[in-house]
Write a protein that holds these residues in place. Structure first.
Motif, PDB file in Angstrom:
ATOM      1  N   SER A  57       3.890   8.574  -5.869  1.00  0.00           N
ATOM      2  CA  SER A  57       3.572   9.557  -7.250  1.00  0.00           C
ATOM      3  C   SER A  57       4.261   8.581  -8.629  1.00  0.00           C
ATOM      4  N   SER A 106       2.282   1.846  -4.040  1.00  0.00           N
ATOM      5  CA  SER A 106       1.882   2.379  -4.872  1.00  0.00           C
ATOM      6  C   SER A 106       0.686   3.244  -4.537  1.00  0.00           C
ATOM      7  N   ALA A 107       1.482   4.182  -3.131  1.00  0.00           N
ATOM      8  CA  ALA A 107       0.951   5.669  -2.830  1.00  0.00           C
ATOM      9  C   ALA A 107       1.784   6.160  -2.784  1.00  0.00           C
ATOM     10  N   ALA A 119       0.902  -1.385   0.074  1.00  0.00           N
ATOM     11  CA  ALA A 119       0.268   0.160  -0.015  1.00  0.00           C
ATOM     12  C   ALA A 119       0.762   1.120  -0.552  1.00  0.00           C
ATOM     13  N   ALA A 120       2.213   1.102   0.595  1.00  0.00           N
ATOM     14  CA  ALA A 120       2.583   2.535   1.002  1.00  0.00           C
ATOM     15  C   ALA A 120       3.616   2.636  -0.389  1.00  0.00           C
TER      16      ALA A 120
END
Length: 311
Positions: free
Chosen positions: A200, A197-198, A194-195
């Motif tokens: 940019s 994919s966050a 999740a980190a």
């Protein structure tokens, strides 16, 4: 006197109570949660602190006897407690590669895969997380059985001798470290993914246009921007890793063989619910609370110092 002055004179006294109410409004929303936290966390904590100075067997008709600091002195002189502290450190250090290193590598390696293949890999890794801890303990007891377990059967097929994964004092502790870490890999991988994919995509594209290699992108962009999550999971492992292993200690070894797998949480449980020594159990709890509280303060300071945020 004009109409505007008269209007202002009437409005000002009514505005003051409204201002005070708006300042207190957030605390009114928080009040139920604060009451619950105080009643269920801090009141029992204070009661446990008081009980740590008494000797009591938890029987309703027995009267607690004040013994001062004797519970703390006795605990610190017990060989079992020293062994439990050493094992707690081993549990914490041994879990870090499984809760941080392996999941971080999996999240980075699968981050560039296609959608379905990436989801398949991550789903397979996450499956152990949804298995109930006691079910996982029973499963591993069957697999690691010294006489009929599948793992020892494989070792025998390779020409190797049997291993007492849960009965050998030199192996049992590391077996429980592996089982606890096996359960954590999926959870940590999910957070790291999740980190990742966050981040940019424009940062990665700009680095590629500048000729950065994949390793340079990982080292200079992805890892720094994932540092808050890395530090958070590291802190959670340090603070809760030994506590997460309690279920497997209790279900698989009971702290043995020869006290080789016990830790401070299992010792607290034994004092409180096996020997009914409430004073010793709460004194051990207070010591654990103080030590891990200081460690938590240090970890939060490190997070503020080293975490990199995308602002």
């Amino acid at each position: 006197m004009t109409d505007a002055t008269i209007t202002g004179a009437h409005v000002a006294p009514r505005g003051l109570p409204r201002l005070r109410l708006s300042a207190a409004e957030p605390w009114l929303y928080l009040a139920p949660a604060l009451v619950v936290v105080a009643v269920w966390t801090y009141v029992p904590l204070l009661q446990a602190f008081e009980l740590s100075f008494y000797q009591w067997n938890m029987l309703p008709r027995s009267t607690p006897r004040f013994v001062g600091l004797d519970n703390y002195r006795n605990l610190l002189s017990l060989p079992d407690m020293r062994q439990a502290v050493v094992n707690t450190v081993i549990y914490t250090i041994g879990l870090l590669p499984l809760s941080v290193g392996v999941p971080l590598a999996v999240a980075l390696l699968t981050g560039n895969l296609g959608g379905r293949l990436r989801n398949l890999y991550r789903a397979l890794i996450f499956v152990p997380m949804i298995v109930a801890p006691i079910v996982a303990a029973i499963l591993w007891r069957w697999l690691l059985n010294e006489d009929h377990g599948l793992v020892n059967a494989w070792l025998a097929g390779l020409g190797l001798g049997k291993v007492g994964f849960l009965s050998d004092p030199d192996v049992a502790l590391w077996t429980l470290v592996w089982i606890t870490g096996w359960k954590l890999i999926g959870f940590s991988t999910l957070l790291f993914a999740a980190a990742d994919s966050a981040i940019s995509p424009s940062y990665v594209e700009a680095a590629r246009m500048d000729g950065a290699s994949p390793w340079q992108i990982v080292r200079d962009i992805r890892l720094p921007l994932m540092s808050p999550t890395i530090l958070l999971i590291t802190m959670m492992t340090i603070l809760f890793g030994a506590q997460w292993s309690f279920v497997y200690i209790n279900a698989l070894t009971g702290g043995g063989p020869l006290r080789s797998t016990t830790n401070v949480y299992h010792v607290m449980w034994e004092y409180g619910f096996k020997t009914m020594a409430a004073g010793w159990s709460t004194a051990a709890g207070m010591l654990v609370f103080a030590v891990f509280g200081l460690i938590a303060i240090g970890c939060l300071a490190l997070m503020r110092r080293f975490a990199v945020y995308d602002e």
